[in-house]
Design a protein around this motif. Structure first.
Motif, PDB file in Angstrom:
ATOM      1  N   LEU A   1      73.414  64.063  -0.293  1.00 14.01           N
ATOM      2  CA  LEU A   1      74.609  63.376  -0.781  1.00 14.01           C
ATOM      3  C   LEU A   1      74.653  61.950  -0.254  1.00 14.01           C
ATOM      4  O   LEU A   1      74.959  61.004  -1.004  1.00 14.01           O
ATOM      5  CB  LEU A   1      75.858  64.152  -0.355  1.00 14.01           C
ATOM      6  N   GLN A   2      74.337  61.768   1.023  1.00 11.19           N
ATOM      7  CA  GLN A   2      74.337  60.428   1.595  1.00 11.19           C
ATOM      8  C   GLN A   2      73.259  59.564   0.951  1.00 11.19           C
ATOM      9  O   GLN A   2      73.482  58.379   0.677  1.00 11.19           O
ATOM     10  CB  GLN A   2      74.111  60.511   3.105  1.00 11.19           C
ATOM     11  N   GLU A   3      72.102  60.146   0.681  1.00 11.18           N
ATOM     12  CA  GLU A   3      71.039  59.400  -0.003  1.00 11.18           C
ATOM     13  C   GLU A   3      71.496  58.958  -1.381  1.00 11.18           C
ATOM     14  O   GLU A   3      71.209  57.822  -1.813  1.00 11.18           O
ATOM     15  CB  GLU A   3      69.785  60.268  -0.112  1.00 11.18           C
ATOM     16  N   GLU A   4      72.223  59.824  -2.076  1.00  6.51           N
ATOM     17  CA  GLU A   4      72.695  59.481  -3.418  1.00  6.51           C
ATOM     18  C   GLU A   4      73.756  58.379  -3.359  1.00  6.51           C
ATOM     19  O   GLU A   4      73.788  57.486  -4.211  1.00  6.51           O
ATOM     20  CB  GLU A   4      73.260  60.723  -4.116  1.00  6.51           C
ATOM     21  N   MET A   5      74.596  58.413  -2.350  1.00  4.30           N
ATOM     22  CA  MET A   5      75.592  57.354  -2.195  1.00  4.30           C
ATOM     23  C   MET A   5      74.920  56.012  -1.899  1.00  4.30           C
ATOM     24  O   MET A   5      75.343  54.970  -2.414  1.00  4.30           O
ATOM     25  CB  MET A   5      76.565  57.717  -1.072  1.00  4.30           C
ATOM     26  N   ASN A   6      73.861  56.037  -1.097  1.00  5.20           N
ATOM     27  CA  ASN A   6      73.107  54.804  -0.842  1.00  5.20           C
ATOM     28  C   ASN A   6      72.479  54.277  -2.123  1.00  5.20           C
ATOM     29  O   ASN A   6      72.435  53.060  -2.351  1.00  5.20           O
ATOM     30  CB  ASN A   6      72.025  55.060   0.199  1.00  5.20           C
ATOM     31  N   ARG A   7      72.014  55.194  -2.961  1.00  3.78           N
ATOM     32  CA  ARG A   7      71.401  54.798  -4.230  1.00  3.78           C
ATOM     33  C   ARG A   7      72.438  54.162  -5.158  1.00  3.78           C
ATOM     34  O   ARG A   7      72.151  53.201  -5.870  1.00  3.78           O
ATOM     35  CB  ARG A   7      70.752  56.019  -4.888  1.00  3.78           C
ATOM     36  N   VAL A   8      73.638  54.695  -5.146  1.00  4.93           N
ATOM     37  CA  VAL A   8      74.725  54.113  -5.943  1.00  4.93           C
ATOM     38  C   VAL A   8      74.980  52.679  -5.507  1.00  4.93           C
ATOM     39  O   VAL A   8      75.154  51.782  -6.338  1.00  4.93           O
ATOM     40  CB  VAL A   8      76.017  54.953  -5.807  1.00  4.93           C
TER      41      VAL A   8
END
Length: 369
Positions: A208-215
């Protein structure tokens, strides 16, 4: 000078030393290639990726009619999974193995790769079922706790025998593969929930944190679903905890089948699940949630000759650029929307909005499960 070099080259060729040097050079190149391949094997984090890479290594040298890998499930010794390539292309395996225990007994007295002919002579009862794979070689996969899988290599497509150099290469490649697969299995075990075989919560939070960084970097958007089984306690009380476990497992498979391969499905705890829908709009997330809810409500599963069914409530939240929240807050938002779905009658989907906060705080003190 050039004439002298030609004379020396000719003398080496006549003595046979040149041929030996060229042979040593070819072997050195092959060993360098094998080391490179083994290092690449150790980077794989899924069984399918690793076996697929093995197929790409083999195709550079020969094409077996079948490459089939059978692995004992670390969490369920009675379950054997298979990955199969036909002519080095992914294919449905024509056979299934219930157990690899008989192969463990065989390889306790037989070291390393064995021919199918020898296996048929010594243990026809376990060799016979392998025949649809057009087998030529049977390769053990050994880990810290002994045999955990086997590999079947079919005869070569051109139907000639494996050469001694090819057999040496196969033996060494699959020794490295055996270590690589053991690493993959241990990694999978460390990020997987034992009961449902979904990702565990710690892995989900990391993704989830990786996806937020990607956003933040690429202006993507994603959605989060919180899913809870309605009246799960009643199911456990009426049919027993084994029935509840069966429901959790079946529901996990239904959730997985409703999302894409790149999405992340995890068990949050108890009978609650979290789903990360990558690169997903608000409307698409609601569509996925509603489709999933209807599919689960319309599907039954069998437990001890009884047809059982469950319904779920689903909360949905969304994150887009700029991500002005935390992963913990997003999970809380999805959970609050889930509780609203419970409050409004269960077996429904609700989308989070800021107006839910007051209602959610009031509902969080009540148990709806």
């Amino acid at each position: 000078m050039e004439h002298d070099s030609l004379r020396e080259y000719s003398a080496l060729a006549d003595s046979g030393l040149l041929g030996q040097l060229q042979e040593f050079q070819a072997k050195a190149h092959n060993y360098e290639e094998l080391i490179s391949q083994s290092l690449e094997l150790f980077t794989k984090t899924s069984e399918m990726d690793l076996v697929g890479y093995l197929a790409s290594c083999l195709v550079q040298r020969f094409i077996p009619s079948y490459l089939a890998v059978f692995l004992r499930d670390e969490s369920d010794a009675d379950n054997v999974s298979s990955i199969c390539f036909q002519n080095l292309r992914p294919a449905r395996c024509p056979i299934a193995l219930d157990t690899i225990d008989p192969f463990r007994d065989f390889f306790d007295t037989q070291s390393g790769t064995t021919s199918f002919t020898e296996l048929m002579q010594k243990r026809p009862e376990i060799a016979g079922p392998l025949q649809p794979l057009n087998p030529d070689l049977v390769i053990p996969l050994n880990g810290l706790n002994g045999l955990y899988g086997i590999v079947i290599l079919g005869r070569k497509v051109l139907d000639d025998d494996y050469t001694s150099d090819e057999l040496t290469y196969i033996e060494m490649l699959f020794e490295f593969a055996s270590i690589g697969l053991q690493n993959v299995i241990h990694y999978t075990s460390s990020v997987t929930d034992f009961k449902t075989r979904l990702y565990n919560h710690s892995y989900f939070v990391r993704r989830l944190q990786e996806e937020m960084n990607r956003v933040g970097r690429h202006h993507h958007a994603f959605a989060l679903l919180a899913i809870d089984i309605d009246h799960f306690k009643l199911l456990n009380d009426r049919y027993g905890h084994l029935a509840g476990d069966r429901a959790l497992f079946q529901l996990s498979r239904m959730i997985e089948s409703a999302v894409r391969q790149e999405d992340i499905v995890s068990r949050y705890g108890g009978e609650e699940f979290l789903v990360l829908l990558t690169q997903c709009s608000k409307q698409a997330a609601l569509d996925v949630a509603e489709r999933m809810r209807r599919s689960i409500a319309d599907t039954s599963f069998t437990y001890q000759d009884k047809e059982l069914s469950v319904t779920v409530s689903i909360g949905v939240t969304h994150c887009s650029f700029p991500p002005d929240t935390s992963g913990k807050q997003l999970i809380a938002e999805a959970d609050q929307a889930l509780y609203r779905a419970k409050h409004n009658g269960r077996n429904r989907c609700e989308f989070f909005n800021a107006g839910l906060l007051v209602m959610a705080n009031r509902l969080l003190s009540i148990t709806y499960r």
